[in-house]
Scaffold this motif. Structure first.
Motif, mmCIF file in Angstrom:
data_model
loop_
_atom_site.group_PDB
_atom_site.id
_atom_site.type_symbol
_atom_site.label_atom_id
_atom_site.label_comp_id
_atom_site.label_asym_id
_atom_site.label_seq_id
_atom_site.Cartn_x
_atom_site.Cartn_y
_atom_site.Cartn_z
ATOM 1 N N GLY A 39 0.807 -1.221 0.000
ATOM 2 C CA GLY A 39 0.000 0.000 0.000
ATOM 3 C C GLY A 39 0.837 1.267 0.000
ATOM 4 N N LEU A 40 2.128 1.114 -0.290
ATOM 5 C CA LEU A 40 3.053 2.258 -0.291
ATOM 6 C C LEU A 40 3.300 2.740 -1.716
ATOM 7 C CD1 LEU A 40 5.671 0.749 2.178
ATOM 8 C CD2 LEU A 40 4.012 2.554 2.694
ATOM 9 N N PRO A 41 3.716 3.995 -1.868
ATOM 10 C CA PRO A 41 4.084 4.478 -3.194
ATOM 11 C C PRO A 41 5.295 3.707 -3.733
ATOM 12 C CG PRO A 41 3.926 6.299 -1.622
ATOM 13 C CD PRO A 41 3.832 5.022 -0.840
ATOM 14 N N GLU A 42 5.365 3.560 -5.041
ATOM 15 C CA GLU A 42 6.456 2.804 -5.664
ATOM 16 C C GLU A 42 7.828 3.332 -5.250
ATOM 17 O OE1 GLU A 42 8.285 1.943 -10.079
ATOM 18 O OE2 GLU A 42 6.094 2.069 -9.888
ATOM 19 N N GLU A 43 7.979 4.647 -5.172
ATOM 20 C CA GLU A 43 9.281 5.227 -4.809
ATOM 21 C C GLU A 43 9.714 4.787 -3.414
ATOM 22 O OE1 GLU A 43 6.559 7.289 -5.669
ATOM 23 O OE2 GLU A 43 7.095 7.133 -7.779
ATOM 24 N N GLU A 44 8.751 4.716 -2.499
ATOM 25 C CA GLU A 44 9.069 4.301 -1.131
ATOM 26 C C GLU A 44 9.431 2.815 -1.088
ATOM 27 O OE1 GLU A 44 7.516 5.080 3.399
ATOM 28 O OE2 GLU A 44 6.192 5.551 1.734
ATOM 29 N N VAL A 45 8.719 2.003 -1.845
ATOM 30 C CA VAL A 45 9.028 0.573 -1.906
ATOM 31 C C VAL A 45 10.425 0.379 -2.483
ATOM 32 C CG1 VAL A 45 8.389 -1.644 -2.943
ATOM 33 C CG2 VAL A 45 6.612 -0.131 -2.040
ATOM 34 N N ARG A 46 10.750 1.113 -3.547
ATOM 35 C CA ARG A 46 12.090 1.016 -4.142
ATOM 36 C C ARG A 46 13.177 1.399 -3.131
ATOM 37 N NH1 ARG A 46 12.599 0.392 -9.651
ATOM 38 N NH2 ARG A 46 10.689 0.643 -10.868
ATOM 39 N N ALA A 47 12.941 2.449 -2.359
ATOM 40 C CA ALA A 47 13.922 2.879 -1.354
ATOM 41 C C ALA A 47 14.096 1.807 -0.276
ATOM 42 C CB ALA A 47 13.498 4.208 -0.734
ATOM 43 N N CYS A 48 12.989 1.218 0.155
ATOM 44 C CA CYS A 48 13.061 0.148 1.157
ATOM 45 C C CYS A 48 13.808 -1.054 0.600
ATOM 46 C CB CYS A 48 11.663 -0.273 1.593
ATOM 47 S SG CYS A 48 10.791 0.943 2.594
ATOM 48 N N LEU A 49 13.504 -1.421 -0.634
ATOM 49 C CA LEU A 49 14.196 -2.554 -1.256
ATOM 50 C C LEU A 49 15.693 -2.300 -1.336
ATOM 51 C CD1 LEU A 49 11.656 -3.427 -4.070
ATOM 52 C CD2 LEU A 49 12.268 -4.882 -2.118
ATOM 53 N N ALA A 50 16.081 -1.076 -1.664
ATOM 54 C CA ALA A 50 17.510 -0.748 -1.738
ATOM 55 C C ALA A 50 18.178 -0.958 -0.380
ATOM 56 C CB ALA A 50 17.695 0.691 -2.219
ATOM 57 N N ARG A 51 17.520 -0.517 0.704
ATOM 58 C CA ARG A 51 18.085 -0.726 2.046
ATOM 59 C C ARG A 51 18.122 -2.203 2.398
ATOM 60 N NH1 ARG A 51 15.405 4.066 2.759
ATOM 61 N NH2 ARG A 51 13.451 3.094 3.423
ATOM 62 N N LEU A 52 17.058 -2.926 2.063
ATOM 63 C CA LEU A 52 17.000 -4.352 2.375
ATOM 64 C C LEU A 52 18.064 -5.132 1.607
ATOM 65 C CD1 LEU A 52 13.130 -4.716 2.436
ATOM 66 C CD2 LEU A 52 14.653 -4.952 4.406
ATOM 67 N N VAL A 53 18.299 -4.767 0.358
ATOM 68 C CA VAL A 53 19.365 -5.402 -0.431
ATOM 69 C C VAL A 53 20.724 -5.045 0.165
ATOM 70 C CG1 VAL A 53 20.523 -5.407 -2.675
ATOM 71 C CG2 VAL A 53 18.032 -5.618 -2.565
ATOM 72 N N GLU A 54 20.908 -3.786 0.512
ATOM 73 C CA GLU A 54 22.185 -3.337 1.093
ATOM 74 C C GLU A 54 22.533 -4.119 2.355
ATOM 75 O OE1 GLU A 54 23.962 0.599 3.352
ATOM 76 O OE2 GLU A 54 22.344 0.862 1.908
ATOM 77 N N HIS A 55 21.531 -4.415 3.163
ATOM 78 C CA HIS A 55 21.753 -5.149 4.416
ATOM 79 C C HIS A 55 21.716 -6.660 4.226
ATOM 80 C CE1 HIS A 55 21.844 -1.806 7.268
ATOM 81 N NE2 HIS A 55 20.959 -1.224 6.487
ATOM 82 N N GLY A 56 21.379 -7.118 3.014
ATOM 83 C CA GLY A 56 21.397 -8.544 2.726
ATOM 84 C C GLY A 56 20.129 -9.302 3.061
ATOM 85 N N TYR A 57 19.082 -8.602 3.501
ATOM 86 C CA TYR A 57 17.832 -9.276 3.831
ATOM 87 C C TYR A 57 17.093 -9.744 2.588
ATOM 88 C CZ TYR A 57 18.361 -7.536 8.554
ATOM 89 O OH TYR A 57 18.834 -7.286 9.808
ATOM 90 N N VAL A 58 17.254 -8.997 1.501
ATOM 91 C CA VAL A 58 16.582 -9.281 0.238
ATOM 92 C C VAL A 58 17.651 -9.327 -0.844
ATOM 93 C CG1 VAL A 58 14.970 -8.289 -1.453
ATOM 94 C CG2 VAL A 58 14.413 -8.221 0.974
#
Length: 78
Positions: free
Chosen positions: A41-60
């Motif tokens: 339910g979040l805007p695409e830009e916010e999801v992309r930013a979260c994904l970038a952090r999650l990838v950076e930390h290795g969770y995704v």
């Protein structure tokens, strides 16, 4: 990927997106951006930013044209 994932480095929104990735990855083998936007339910830009952090930390991890779960060092108890 950072060693010994620090869950405290993630915001509540990051965790919300992680949970959406986990749900889709279990159901479909990977999560795609459109599905994550709908599920969160979040805007695409916010999801992309979260994904970038999650990838950076290795969770995704990137998986094909979507995302999958990375190795993790924590357990969830229900």
């Amino acid at each position: 990927m950072s060693e010994g994932h620090d869950v405290q480095a993630l915001s509540d929104v990051d965790i919300h997106v992680y949970e959406a990735v986990a749900s889709q990855a279990v159901e479909k083998g990977r999560a795609d951006l459109d599905g994550l936007v709908r599920a969160s339910g979040l805007p695409e830009e916010e999801v992309r930013a979260c994904l970038a952090r999650l990838v950076e930390h290795g969770y995704v991890v990137p998986k094909g044209e979507g995302y999958g779960l990375g190795p993790h060092t924590f357990e969830v108890e229900y």
